[in-house]
Motif scaffolding. Structure first.
Motif, PDB file in Angstrom:
ATOM      1  N   LYS A 164       0.828  -1.204   0.000  1.00  0.00           N
ATOM      2  CA  LYS A 164       0.000   0.000   0.000  1.00  0.00           C
ATOM      3  C   LYS A 164       0.867   1.261   0.000  1.00  0.00           C
ATOM      4  N   GLU A 165       1.989   1.218   0.710  1.00  0.00           N
ATOM      5  CA  GLU A 165       2.926   2.344   0.688  1.00  0.00           C
ATOM      6  C   GLU A 165       3.528   2.518  -0.705  1.00  0.00           C
ATOM      7  N   MET A 166       3.876   1.408  -1.347  1.00  0.00           N
ATOM      8  CA  MET A 166       4.424   1.485  -2.707  1.00  0.00           C
ATOM      9  C   MET A 166       3.397   2.072  -3.673  1.00  0.00           C
ATOM     10  N   ARG A 167       2.151   1.684  -3.505  1.00  0.00           N
ATOM     11  CA  ARG A 167       1.096   2.226  -4.361  1.00  0.00           C
ATOM     12  C   ARG A 167       0.928   3.727  -4.131  1.00  0.00           C
ATOM     13  N   ARG A 168       1.052   4.152  -2.889  1.00  0.00           N
ATOM     14  CA  ARG A 168       0.891   5.574  -2.565  1.00  0.00           C
ATOM     15  C   ARG A 168       1.930   6.429  -3.277  1.00  0.00           C
ATOM     16  N   VAL A 169       3.172   5.971  -3.338  1.00  0.00           N
ATOM     17  CA  VAL A 169       4.241   6.799  -3.914  1.00  0.00           C
ATOM     18  C   VAL A 169       4.403   6.583  -5.418  1.00  0.00           C
ATOM     19  N   LEU A 170       3.649   5.649  -5.992  1.00  0.00           N
ATOM     20  CA  LEU A 170       3.750   5.335  -7.419  1.00  0.00           C
ATOM     21  C   LEU A 170       2.900   6.297  -8.241  1.00  0.00           C
ATOM     22  N   SER A 171       3.426   6.723  -9.385  1.00  0.00           N
ATOM     23  CA  SER A 171       2.637   7.558 -10.281  1.00  0.00           C
ATOM     24  C   SER A 171       1.494   6.732 -10.879  1.00  0.00           C
ATOM     25  N   PRO A 172       0.393   7.375 -11.268  1.00  0.00           N
ATOM     26  CA  PRO A 172      -0.788   6.618 -11.719  1.00  0.00           C
ATOM     27  C   PRO A 172      -0.523   5.683 -12.890  1.00  0.00           C
ATOM     28  N   GLN A 173       0.423   6.012 -13.758  1.00  0.00           N
ATOM     29  CA  GLN A 173       0.711   5.175 -14.919  1.00  0.00           C
ATOM     30  C   GLN A 173       1.922   4.268 -14.684  1.00  0.00           C
ATOM     31  N   GLY A 174       2.396   4.204 -13.455  1.00  0.00           N
ATOM     32  CA  GLY A 174       3.603   3.444 -13.162  1.00  0.00           C
ATOM     33  C   GLY A 174       3.338   1.982 -12.867  1.00  0.00           C
ATOM     34  N   ALA A 175       4.400   1.289 -12.437  1.00  0.00           N
ATOM     35  CA  ALA A 175       4.308  -0.139 -12.146  1.00  0.00           C
ATOM     36  C   ALA A 175       5.197  -0.484 -10.964  1.00  0.00           C
ATOM     37  N   VAL A 176       4.745  -1.454 -10.174  1.00  0.00           N
ATOM     38  CA  VAL A 176       5.553  -2.057  -9.121  1.00  0.00           C
ATOM     39  C   VAL A 176       6.024  -3.421  -9.621  1.00  0.00           C
ATOM     40  N   VAL A 177       7.323  -3.663  -9.558  1.00  0.00           N
ATOM     41  CA  VAL A 177       7.896  -4.935 -10.004  1.00  0.00           C
ATOM     42  C   VAL A 177       8.568  -5.602  -8.814  1.00  0.00           C
ATOM     43  N   THR A 178       8.125  -6.808  -8.481  1.00  0.00           N
ATOM     44  CA  THR A 178       8.650  -7.492  -7.301  1.00  0.00           C
ATOM     45  C   THR A 178       9.113  -8.897  -7.639  1.00  0.00           C
ATOM     46  N   CYS A 179      10.098  -9.369  -6.891  1.00  0.00           N
ATOM     47  CA  CYS A 179      10.493 -10.778  -6.876  1.00  0.00           C
ATOM     48  C   CYS A 179      10.115 -11.334  -5.509  1.00  0.00           C
ATOM     49  N   LEU A 180       9.462 -12.478  -5.500  1.00  0.00           N
ATOM     50  CA  LEU A 180       8.973 -13.084  -4.269  1.00  0.00           C
ATOM     51  C   LEU A 180       9.399 -14.550  -4.218  1.00  0.00           C
ATOM     52  N   THR A 181       9.636 -15.054  -3.023  1.00  0.00           N
ATOM     53  CA  THR A 181      10.051 -16.444  -2.864  1.00  0.00           C
ATOM     54  C   THR A 181       8.899 -17.382  -3.211  1.00  0.00           C
ATOM     55  N   ARG A 182       9.161 -18.275  -4.144  1.00  0.00           N
ATOM     56  CA  ARG A 182       8.156 -19.212  -4.634  1.00  0.00           C
ATOM     57  C   ARG A 182       8.013 -20.402  -3.681  1.00  0.00           C
ATOM     58  N   GLN A 183       6.835 -20.979  -3.645  1.00  0.00           N
ATOM     59  CA  GLN A 183       6.604 -22.203  -2.886  1.00  0.00           C
ATOM     60  C   GLN A 183       7.250 -23.369  -3.647  1.00  0.00           C
ATOM     61  N   SER A 184       8.417 -23.800  -3.183  1.00  0.00           N
ATOM     62  CA  SER A 184       9.204 -24.832  -3.846  1.00  0.00           C
ATOM     63  C   SER A 184      10.186 -25.397  -2.832  1.00  0.00           C
ATOM     64  N   LEU A 185      10.972 -26.382  -3.230  1.00  0.00           N
ATOM     65  CA  LEU A 185      11.968 -26.950  -2.319  1.00  0.00           C
ATOM     66  C   LEU A 185      13.021 -25.905  -1.962  1.00  0.00           C
ATOM     67  N   LEU A 186      13.501 -25.174  -2.968  1.00  0.00           N
ATOM     68  CA  LEU A 186      14.470 -24.122  -2.684  1.00  0.00           C
ATOM     69  C   LEU A 186      13.824 -23.013  -1.858  1.00  0.00           C
ATOM     70  N   GLY A 187      12.553 -22.713  -2.142  1.00  0.00           N
ATOM     71  CA  GLY A 187      11.836 -21.729  -1.337  1.00  0.00           C
ATOM     72  C   GLY A 187      11.734 -22.152   0.113  1.00  0.00           C
ATOM     73  N   ALA A 188      11.599 -23.483   0.347  1.00  0.00           N
ATOM     74  CA  ALA A 188      11.534 -23.982   1.725  1.00  0.00           C
ATOM     75  C   ALA A 188      12.847 -23.738   2.456  1.00  0.00           C
ATOM     76  N   TYR A 189      13.961 -23.896   1.738  1.00  0.00           N
ATOM     77  CA  TYR A 189      15.270 -23.610   2.353  1.00  0.00           C
ATOM     78  C   TYR A 189      15.375 -22.128   2.709  1.00  0.00           C
ATOM     79  N   ILE A 190      14.970 -21.272   1.771  1.00  0.00           N
ATOM     80  CA  ILE A 190      15.023 -19.826   2.023  1.00  0.00           C
ATOM     81  C   ILE A 190      14.138 -19.463   3.212  1.00  0.00           C
ATOM     82  N   GLN A 191      12.950 -20.058   3.262  1.00  0.00           N
ATOM     83  CA  GLN A 191      12.040 -19.786   4.372  1.00  0.00           C
ATOM     84  C   GLN A 191      12.639 -20.222   5.700  1.00  0.00           C
ATOM     85  N   THR A 192      13.286 -21.386   5.712  1.00  0.00           N
ATOM     86  CA  THR A 192      13.903 -21.882   6.944  1.00  0.00           C
ATOM     87  C   THR A 192      15.023 -20.961   7.408  1.00  0.00           C
ATOM     88  N   LYS A 193      15.841 -20.498   6.467  1.00  0.00           N
ATOM     89  CA  LYS A 193      16.994 -19.669   6.818  1.00  0.00           C
ATOM     90  C   LYS A 193      16.600 -18.250   7.212  1.00  0.00           C
TER      91      LYS A 193
END
Length: 246
Positions: A164-193
């Motif tokens: 919501k904070e990112m949306r507030r500071v974003l211009s109306p025609q802009g975009a938010v681009v994110t990378c998020l940890t996927r539900q996977s075996l490697l994601g489980a390791y990242i989540q544990t760590k």
């Protein structure tokens, strides 16, 4: 019995008949997370490069700009990088943008910010660096054309607050681009760590929609360690034409 209202990260939930089994974990505190990232900062860029994330970031932005061209007035592209780390994500955008661009970089880790500053200087990319939390961005509304967040939202007990904070500071025609940890075996390791969330595309889109975005998940065509461990989710205030959720 008192209710535990402290924030938690969901890890596991299953229903067996009338029984529901849930495993949750307290996230790292802000201070503990900053300390952890200060500790790994000197080797962070090398680690992400060895894992192929740096190349994946460049492919990601090449695809993103091809599918969603950014139209800005006669001025540099204004980018906010939330949880900037050593700057690899916004530098990947800079390499694909091929035009003038400025970056404002936010992180809670002083060591990460210092390395990001050096990397921006080396790339001759104008940058302002701010030590701050992304849940309370110190900017007025409609300030940025693109807001970036690579592997930071999943650290938060309630990522929708930051979105919501990112949306507030974003211009109306802009975009938010994110990378998020996927539900996977490697994601489980990242989540544990790191005590993070792990997400399906559907759950990632729910986060964005709860923050008021129209969202899509970018489908990377090339198999890679990044694709197996991460989701690229994009949010728009106004949905462009020809955008389909993957």
């Amino acid at each position: 019995m008192p209710v535990n209202s402290s924030p938690v990260i969901p890890v596991f939930a299953r229903t067996f008949g009338s029984w529901q089994v849930c495993v949750e974990r307290k996230p790292l505190s802000t201070d503990a997370l900053a300390t952890a990232y200060d500790r790994v900062a000197p080797r962070w860029s090398n680690l992400t490069a060895r894992l192929g994330y740096t190349r994946a970031y460049s492919r990601l932005f090449q695809q993103f700009l091809g599918e969603h061209p950014m139209c800005v007035p006669d001025r540099p592209l204004r980018v906010l990088d939330c949880g900037v780390g050593t700057g690899d994500f916004s530098l990947a955008l800079f390499r694909q943008w091929h035009a003038a661009m400025t970056v404002t970089a936010i992180d809670i880790s002083p060591a990460m910010l210092e390395i990001a500053r050096q990397n921006y200087q080396q790339a001759e990319l104008p940058a302002q660096l701010v030590q701050s939390s992304i849940t309370e961005l110190p900017f007025e509304k409609d300030q940025f054309d693109v807001v970036l967040a690579a592997h930071v939202l999943e650290h938060l007990p309630d990522p929708v607050i930051a979105l919501k904070e990112m949306r507030r500071v974003l211009s109306p025609q802009g975009a938010v681009v994110t990378c998020l940890t996927r539900q996977s075996l490697l994601g489980a390791y990242i989540q544990t760590k790191w005590r993070t969330h792990r997400l399906t595309p559907e759950r990632a889109l729910q986060w964005f929609e709860a923050a008021g975005f129209q969202a899509t998940c970018l489908k990377e065509s090339r198999s890679s360690l990044y694709r197996n461990s991460s989701l690229t989710t994009i949010g728009f205030i106004h949905q462009p034409n020809h955008v389909n959720n993957q």
